[in-house]
Design an enzyme around this catalytic site. Structure first.
Site, PDB file in Angstrom:
ATOM      1  N   CYS A  76       0.844  -1.190   0.000  1.00 11.84           N
ATOM      2  CA  CYS A  76       0.000   0.000   0.000  1.00 11.84           C
ATOM      3  C   CYS A  76       0.883   1.244   0.000  1.00 11.84           C
ATOM      4  CB  CYS A  76      -0.905  -0.051   1.220  1.00 11.84           C
ATOM      5  SG  CYS A  76      -1.157   1.491   2.058  1.00 11.84           S
ATOM      6  N   GLU A  77       0.623   2.153  -0.943  1.00  9.50           N
ATOM      7  CA  GLU A  77       1.510   3.304  -1.082  1.00  9.50           C
ATOM      8  C   GLU A  77       1.285   4.355  -0.003  1.00  9.50           C
ATOM      9  OE1 GLU A  77       0.801   4.741  -5.014  1.00  9.50           O
ATOM     10  OE2 GLU A  77      -0.902   5.968  -4.438  1.00  9.50           O
ATOM     11  N   HIS A  78       0.202   4.239   0.759  1.00  7.51           N
ATOM     12  CA  HIS A  78      -0.040   5.216   1.827  1.00  7.51           C
ATOM     13  C   HIS A  78       0.707   4.885   3.103  1.00  7.51           C
ATOM     14  CE1 HIS A  78      -4.072   6.246  -0.286  1.00  7.51           C
ATOM     15  NE2 HIS A  78      -3.074   6.967  -0.744  1.00  7.51           N
ATOM     16  N   HIS A  79       0.938   3.595   3.346  1.00  5.90           N
ATOM     17  CA  HIS A  79       1.576   3.183   4.610  1.00  5.90           C
ATOM     18  C   HIS A  79       2.813   2.309   4.408  1.00  5.90           C
ATOM     19  CE1 HIS A  79      -2.752   3.914   5.560  1.00  5.90           C
ATOM     20  NE2 HIS A  79      -2.244   4.494   6.628  1.00  5.90           N
ATOM     21  N   GLN A 117      -5.119  -0.397  -4.396  1.00  7.33           N
ATOM     22  CA  GLN A 117      -5.830  -1.539  -4.977  1.00  7.33           C
ATOM     23  C   GLN A 117      -6.717  -1.110  -6.155  1.00  7.33           C
ATOM     24  OE1 GLN A 117      -7.696  -4.244  -2.184  1.00  7.33           O
ATOM     25  NE2 GLN A 117      -9.170  -4.920  -3.718  1.00  7.33           N
ATOM     26  N   HIS A 145      -5.719  -5.694   3.799  1.00  9.33           N
ATOM     27  CA  HIS A 145      -4.735  -4.631   3.915  1.00  9.33           C
ATOM     28  C   HIS A 145      -4.189  -4.575   5.337  1.00  9.33           C
ATOM     29  CE1 HIS A 145      -5.599  -2.338   0.045  1.00  9.33           C
ATOM     30  NE2 HIS A 145      -6.474  -3.322   0.041  1.00  9.33           N
ATOM     31  N   CYS A 147      -2.632  -2.310   6.700  1.00 10.97           N
ATOM     32  CA  CYS A 147      -2.849  -0.995   7.316  1.00 10.97           C
ATOM     33  C   CYS A 147      -4.252  -0.885   7.909  1.00 10.97           C
ATOM     34  CB  CYS A 147      -2.584   0.138   6.310  1.00 10.97           C
ATOM     35  SG  CYS A 147      -3.609   0.100   4.847  1.00 10.97           S
TER      36      CYS A 147
END
Ligand code: ZN
Length: 185
Positions: A76-79, A117, A145, A147
């Site tokens: 996941c590119e946010h976390h 995703q 996920h 996260c």
């Protein structure tokens, strides 16, 4: 190409940032180990799905081809935490098909990058539509996920499902019903 020195440097800073002693025995090799690992889990940065979708075979009839339960692991590119699950890919050929393993390789190429995703689902569908020239594509991803499960709202076991339709799957409901029927078999 992955810059391993930069990754090592960053991991050292990160460990220092959380108050660790980067010179203690257990952590000494960690920055180099993570740099090598990132080279693998982000290998999709240097790849294009075109390579996998270029080798094709002619077919007489254009019946739906489906490859389901393709296991994938992404980040996941946010976390920068993993999300992982299964991809289900169906397409309607336009006189040409690819080897079934190439659908899995296409999924993997897009998985091995910092991802969302939703975007990954679209990228897989677009690649098969544009690079293979399919008449229609339907892609579904279901993933857990980390996260969502190890931090924040902590909902273990919850899955995120995304679904994308292109071409004939957008206009023909019976093809969509076929997709779900094949999926539940
Ligand atoms: Zn996340």
């Amino acid at each position: 190409m992955v810059n391993k020195e930069k990754i090592e440097e960053a991991v050292k800073l990160l460990l220092e940032g959380i108050g660790e002693d980067v010179n203690r025995e257990g952590l000494k090799e960690t920055p180099a180990r993570i740099a090598r690992m990132y080279e693998e889990i982000f290998s999709g940065m240097d790849e294009s799905s075109e390579i996998f979708l270029a080798k094709r075979f002619h077919v007489e009839n254009n019946d739906v081809v489906m490859e389901k339960d393709i296991v994938f692991y992404s980040m996941c590119e946010h976390h920068l935490l993993p999300f992982y699950g299964k991809a289900h890919v169906a397409y309607i050929p336009n006189g040409e098909v690819v080897g079934l393993s190439k659908l899995a390789r296409t999924v993997e190429t897009f998985a091995k990058r910092p991802q969302l995703q939703e975007r990954m689902t679209n990228q897989i569908a677009d690649a098969i539509m544009e690079q293979l020239g399919a008449k229609g594509v339907m892609v579904m991803l279901e993933a857990e996920h980390m996260c969502m499960t190890m931090r924040g709202i902590k909902k273990p076991g919850s899955r995120t499902v995304t679904c994308v339709k292109r071409g004939e799957f957008e206009t023909n409901d019976s093809l969509v019903r076929d997709f779900y029927r094949m999926l539940s078999k």
